[in-house]
Scaffold this active site. Structure first.
Site, short mmCIF file in Angstrom:
data_model
loop_
_atom_site.label_atom_id
_atom_site.label_comp_id
_atom_site.label_asym_id
_atom_site.label_seq_id
_atom_site.Cartn_x
_atom_site.Cartn_y
_atom_site.Cartn_z
N HIS A 184 37.31 -54.29 -24.62
CA HIS A 184 36.62 -54.19 -23.33
C HIS A 184 35.91 -52.85 -23.10
O HIS A 184 34.69 -52.78 -23.04
CB HIS A 184 37.63 -54.41 -22.20
CG HIS A 184 38.42 -55.68 -22.29
ND1 HIS A 184 37.90 -56.93 -22.05
CD2 HIS A 184 39.72 -55.88 -22.61
CE1 HIS A 184 38.84 -57.85 -22.19
NE2 HIS A 184 39.96 -57.24 -22.53
O1 RIB Z 1 40.47 -56.40 -18.09
C1 RIB Z 1 40.32 -55.39 -19.06
C2 RIB Z 1 40.46 -54.04 -18.44
O2 RIB Z 1 41.76 -53.88 -17.89
C3 RIB Z 1 40.32 -52.90 -19.46
O3 RIB Z 1 39.80 -51.78 -18.80
C4 RIB Z 1 41.72 -52.63 -19.87
O4 RIB Z 1 41.93 -51.29 -20.31
C5 RIB Z 1 42.45 -52.85 -18.58
O5 RIB Z 1 42.36 -51.64 -17.83
#
Ligand code: RIB
Ligand code: CA
Length: 310
Positions: free
Chosen positions: A240
């Site tokens: 992500h």
């Molecule tokens: O949904 C993914 C996000 O949530 C990313 O930033 C991961 O690190 C968590 O913080």
């Protein structure tokens, strides 16, 4: 040279995003890491941010503690994803660099007030608590922000922590609502994009191939084996947070659309849902650039090449 502040809850994917930014000194100057409670509690996110800075040989980067809980809800964490200490995978040593004594919210305010307006970009990759708190304490800084490039939310991808909500928004929906209503120029990297940035075994092996400490650590942080990849057809697991940094470095790897985005802050059933007016049916003005596609091979080529610099 773009000056950025990364607001972060490391967090395995946060760690990779921080490393990508620190490996990109030709394009990005990281003014500091402002830590927030999210994936793990604040004491661990500040500890992990320093561990990552030291892995990159960057003890000079200020790491500061911010908000230890969301604005109006109990903290929800994600140890089941990131491990008890938040950095499952590599055996990174405890940090030796000190925590910068400044409060992260004060740092955000003071840095934006001191900088030439429109020169500092905020890159929140965790819950938006620090950013929203800074905006509430110092509304004058909103107009001084060059941009906000945030990982969070979802359009067609639905939620990853509830059927309706992505984790960062779900943890602090009130903060996300404040940021999205602020008028600051926001670029959103939602799950619709990050679910196309899947770490496969081949891509994971490419991280480790250079044989560097950073490469081995990133391979361990993003190892797709034994993770919940069924949601993604068994192809791999999403990466992500580094997508935010990649957009700053190579926006042509992504497709985007100007859209009105609002956050559910009332219904417990859909709390934290990002409601994206994709077809403009509400008449509400667009308030965000929402990324919706990615050249995944190009992203991983960029990421792998730059990490090999460290
Ligand atoms: O949904 C993914 C996000 O949530 C990313 O930033 C991961 O690190 C968590 O913080
Ligand atoms: Ca994160």
């Amino acid at each position: 040279m773009r000056q950025i502040i990364i607001d972060t809850d490391p967090g395995q994917d946060d760690a990779v995003a921080i490393l990508l930014a620190l490996a990109s000194g030709d394009a990005l100057e990281v003014l500091g890491l402002t830590c927030v409670a999210g994936n793990v509690p604040l004491d661990l996110t500040t500890r992990n941010a320093r561990r990552v800075c030291e892995l990159a040989g960057r003890r000079d980067v200020p790491v500061m503690a911010g908000c230890d809980r969301p604005m109006g809800r109990a903290l929800v964490t994600a140890e089941h994803v990131h491990g008890q200490d938040g950095l499952a995978g590599p055996d990174l040593p405890a940090p030796t660099m000190p925590l910068d004594p400044r409060n992260a919210v004060d740092f955000l305010i003071e840095t934006l007030r001191a900088a030439v307006p429109g020169t500092v970009t905020l890159v929140p990759i965790g819950p938006l608590t620090n950013i929203a708190t800074a905006f509430q304490r110092a509304p004058d800084i909103v107009a001084r922000v060059a941009g906000i490039v945030m990982m969070g939310g979802a359009h067609r991808a639905l939620g990853n922590v509830t059927p309706a909500a992505e984790f960062n928004i779900h943890v602090d929906p009130q903060a996300a609502d404040i940021v999205l209503r602020s008028g600051a120029p926001v670029t959103i990297v939602p799950l619709d994009v990050t679910h196309k940035a899947l770490v496969t075994s081949e891509r994971n092996a490419a991280f480790a191939a250079p044989g560097t400490r950073v490469g081995r650590a990133v391979a361990a942080l993003t190892d797709p084996r034994g993770r919940e990849s069924a949601r993604h057809g068994g192809q791999g697991v999403p990466l992500h947070d580094p997508c935010t940094i990649a957009w700053l470095l190579a926006p042509d790897l992504f497709a985007a659309r100007e859209v009105n985005v609002m956050v559910e802050t009332g219904s417990e059933l859909t709390m934290g849902m990002t409601v994206m007016d994709w077809w403009g049916v509400t008449g509400r003005a667009a308030n965000a650039r929402v990324l919706h596609d990615i050249d995944a091979d190009g992203f991983f080529d960029l990421l792998t090449a730059r990490l090999a610099r460290l």
